[in-house]
Design a protein around this motif. Structure first.
Motif, PDB file in Angstrom:
ATOM      1  N   ALA A  92      10.001  -3.788  14.090  1.00 26.35           N
ATOM      2  CA  ALA A  92      10.444  -3.336  12.755  1.00 26.35           C
ATOM      3  C   ALA A  92       9.237  -3.045  11.871  1.00 26.35           C
ATOM      4  N   VAL A  93       8.227  -3.927  11.945  1.00 20.24           N
ATOM      5  CA  VAL A  93       7.016  -3.741  11.140  1.00 20.24           C
ATOM      6  C   VAL A  93       6.379  -2.391  11.444  1.00 20.24           C
ATOM      7  N   TYR A  94       6.334  -2.055  12.740  1.00 24.87           N
ATOM      8  CA  TYR A  94       5.674  -0.796  13.106  1.00 24.87           C
ATOM      9  C   TYR A  94       6.570   0.427  12.928  1.00 24.87           C
ATOM     10  N   ASP A  95       7.849   0.189  12.608  1.00 25.55           N
ATOM     11  CA  ASP A  95       8.722   1.317  12.270  1.00 25.55           C
ATOM     12  C   ASP A  95       8.778   1.544  10.767  1.00 25.55           C
ATOM     13  N   MET A  96       8.444   0.504   9.996  1.00 24.60           N
ATOM     14  CA  MET A  96       8.478   0.635   8.535  1.00 24.60           C
ATOM     15  C   MET A  96       7.337   1.569   8.136  1.00 24.60           C
ATOM     16  N   ARG A  97       7.622   2.444   7.208  1.00 29.29           N
ATOM     17  CA  ARG A  97       6.554   3.342   6.770  1.00 29.29           C
ATOM     18  C   ARG A  97       5.861   2.758   5.562  1.00 29.29           C
ATOM     19  N   GLY A  98       4.545   2.763   5.594  1.00 32.94           N
ATOM     20  CA  GLY A  98       3.783   2.325   4.433  1.00 32.94           C
ATOM     21  C   GLY A  98       3.916   0.839   4.145  1.00 32.94           C
ATOM     22  N   HIS A  99       3.999   0.495   2.869  1.00 35.59           N
ATOM     23  CA  HIS A  99       3.967  -0.899   2.444  1.00 35.59           C
ATOM     24  C   HIS A  99       5.369  -1.433   2.244  1.00 35.59           C
ATOM     25  N   PHE A 100       5.554  -2.680   2.583  1.00 40.60           N
ATOM     26  CA  PHE A 100       6.897  -3.246   2.426  1.00 40.60           C
ATOM     27  C   PHE A 100       6.800  -4.722   2.057  1.00 40.60           C
ATOM     28  N   SER A 101       7.857  -5.216   1.401  1.00 41.51           N
ATOM     29  CA  SER A 101       7.906  -6.636   1.055  1.00 41.51           C
ATOM     30  C   SER A 101       8.663  -7.378   2.157  1.00 41.51           C
ATOM     31  N   LEU A 102       8.626  -8.707   2.098  1.00 43.32           N
ATOM     32  CA  LEU A 102       9.355  -9.513   3.083  1.00 43.32           C
ATOM     33  C   LEU A 102      10.844  -9.216   3.004  1.00 43.32           C
ATOM     34  N   ASP A 103      11.343  -9.031   1.762  1.00 48.97           N
ATOM     35  CA  ASP A 103      12.770  -8.740   1.594  1.00 48.97           C
ATOM     36  C   ASP A 103      13.154  -7.426   2.263  1.00 48.97           C
TER      37      ASP A 103
ATOM     38  N   LYS B 168       2.661  -7.068  -0.695  1.00 45.05           N
ATOM     39  CA  LYS B 168       3.226  -6.113   0.261  1.00 45.05           C
ATOM     40  C   LYS B 168       2.491  -6.228   1.580  1.00 45.05           C
ATOM     41  N   TYR B 169       3.190  -5.916   2.630  1.00 41.14           N
ATOM     42  CA  TYR B 169       2.588  -5.953   3.962  1.00 41.14           C
ATOM     43  C   TYR B 169       2.522  -4.536   4.523  1.00 41.14           C
ATOM     44  N   GLU B 170       1.690  -4.387   5.520  1.00 34.88           N
ATOM     45  CA  GLU B 170       1.548  -3.071   6.128  1.00 34.88           C
ATOM     46  C   GLU B 170       1.056  -3.234   7.562  1.00 34.88           C
TER      47      GLU B 170
ATOM     48  N   THR C  49      -2.278   1.417 -12.743  1.00 36.40           N
ATOM     49  CA  THR C  49      -2.299   0.151 -13.488  1.00 36.40           C
ATOM     50  C   THR C  49      -1.217   0.115 -14.550  1.00 36.40           C
ATOM     51  N   VAL C  50      -0.510   1.233 -14.770  1.00 38.46           N
ATOM     52  CA  VAL C  50       0.574   1.237 -15.757  1.00 38.46           C
ATOM     53  C   VAL C  50       1.907   0.920 -15.079  1.00 38.46           C
ATOM     54  N   CYS C  51       2.279   1.662 -14.047  1.00 38.74           N
ATOM     55  CA  CYS C  51       3.593   1.450 -13.411  1.00 38.74           C
ATOM     56  C   CYS C  51       3.490   0.708 -12.081  1.00 38.74           C
ATOM     57  N   GLY C  52       2.291   0.532 -11.559  1.00 41.04           N
ATOM     58  CA  GLY C  52       2.127  -0.245 -10.330  1.00 41.04           C
ATOM     59  C   GLY C  52       2.349   0.548  -9.047  1.00 41.04           C
ATOM     60  N   THR C  53       2.664   1.822  -9.178  1.00 40.49           N
ATOM     61  CA  THR C  53       2.899   2.651  -7.988  1.00 40.49           C
ATOM     62  C   THR C  53       1.647   2.726  -7.118  1.00 40.49           C
ATOM     63  N   VAL C  54       1.849   2.586  -5.821  1.00 40.58           N
ATOM     64  CA  VAL C  54       0.733   2.675  -4.883  1.00 40.58           C
ATOM     65  C   VAL C  54       0.918   3.909  -4.022  1.00 40.58           C
ATOM     66  N   THR C  55      -0.069   4.768  -3.992  1.00 40.19           N
ATOM     67  CA  THR C  55      -0.017   5.922  -3.106  1.00 40.19           C
ATOM     68  C   THR C  55      -1.219   5.861  -2.170  1.00 40.19           C
ATOM     69  N   GLU C  56      -1.080   6.519  -1.029  1.00 40.99           N
ATOM     70  CA  GLU C  56      -2.147   6.475  -0.035  1.00 40.99           C
ATOM     71  C   GLU C  56      -2.785   7.841   0.100  1.00 40.99           C
ATOM     72  N   ILE C  57      -4.078   7.870   0.302  1.00 39.81           N
ATOM     73  CA  ILE C  57      -4.746   9.124   0.629  1.00 39.81           C
ATOM     74  C   ILE C  57      -5.661   8.901   1.827  1.00 39.81           C
ATOM     75  N   GLU C  58      -5.876   9.960   2.558  1.00 39.23           N
ATOM     76  CA  GLU C  58      -6.812   9.899   3.671  1.00 39.23           C
ATOM     77  C   GLU C  58      -8.200  10.149   3.116  1.00 39.23           C
ATOM     78  N   SER C  59      -9.175   9.425   3.614  1.00 38.44           N
ATOM     79  CA  SER C  59     -10.538   9.712   3.198  1.00 38.44           C
ATOM     80  C   SER C  59     -11.507   9.489   4.350  1.00 38.44           C
ATOM     81  N   PRO C  60     -11.653  10.501   5.192  1.00 43.56           N
ATOM     82  CA  PRO C  60     -12.561  10.365   6.338  1.00 43.56           C
ATOM     83  C   PRO C  60     -13.989  10.056   5.890  1.00 43.56           C
ATOM     84  N   GLU C  61     -14.383  10.578   4.714  1.00 43.91           N
ATOM     85  CA  GLU C  61     -15.758  10.337   4.234  1.00 43.91           C
ATOM     86  C   GLU C  61     -15.989   8.839   4.012  1.00 43.91           C
ATOM     87  N   ILE C  62     -15.018   8.195   3.354  1.00 50.05           N
ATOM     88  CA  ILE C  62     -15.179   6.768   3.073  1.00 50.05           C
ATOM     89  C   ILE C  62     -15.096   5.961   4.369  1.00 50.05           C
TER      90      ILE C  62
END
Ligand SMILES: [Zn+2]
Ligand SMILES: [Zn+2]
Length: 164
Positions: free
Chosen positions: A35-46, A87-89, A103-116
């Protein structure tokens, strides 16, 4: 790596650990890992618990928590402490992205960064074996920026109105 290969690899890692430590190979642990590896992105225990319920696995919160602790130890899962939420991932073959945190609404988005990712790969560490990395960039998302600039222009209009 395709998803099926990743799922097989992480199952092998769990297999090896359970065998080496004489733990029982309960179906529950494998169902949670799947299930963990089917969940996309970040998820809570609930959220993970709900996903397992749709697969007809009812798992107690304590079991989930303990299983996630084991997965973290095995480097199969990473725990994020985002603003006001844990959250877990899944992290096997999924470590090269970075997180933008509003820092206002807490939304987390992901970006790819090969340079970093490359920069970290090339960084000389001091008496340390790196297992992975996780990077957070704090700021304000575009939605919150729109709301904030609207509020700003509204209040400056009001001020101008008063002065007239
Ligand atoms: Zn992530
Ligand atoms: Zn926001």
């Amino acid at each position: 790596m395709t998803k099926d290969i990743v799922k097989k690899k992480v199952r092998d890692i769990l297999d090896e650990y359970l065998e080496a430590n004489n733990h029982r190979k309960t179906a529950e642990r494998y169902a949670i890992l799947d299930a963990v590896y089917d969940m996309r992105g970040h998820f809570s225990l609930d959220e993970l618990g709900l996903e397992l319920e749709t697969r007809n696995f009812r798992v107690s919160r304590a079991t989930l928590y303990n299983t996630m602790r084991l997965f973290i130890e095995l480097r199969l899962v990473i725990r994020h402490r985002f603003i006001g939420q844990t959250k877990y991932e899944a992290c096997y073959d999924n470590e090269d992205h970075i997180h933008q945190i509003c820092t206002v609404c807490g939304t987390v988005t992901e970006i790819e960064s090969p340079e970093i990712a490359d920069a970290i790969r090339n960084t000389k560490l001091h008496r340390f074996r790196k297992d992975g990395f996780s990077l957070y960039i704090y700021g304000i998302c575009s939605r919150c920026q729109t709301v904030l600039s609207r509020q700003k222009s509204k209040s400056s209009n009001q001020k101008q109105g008063k002065n007239r």
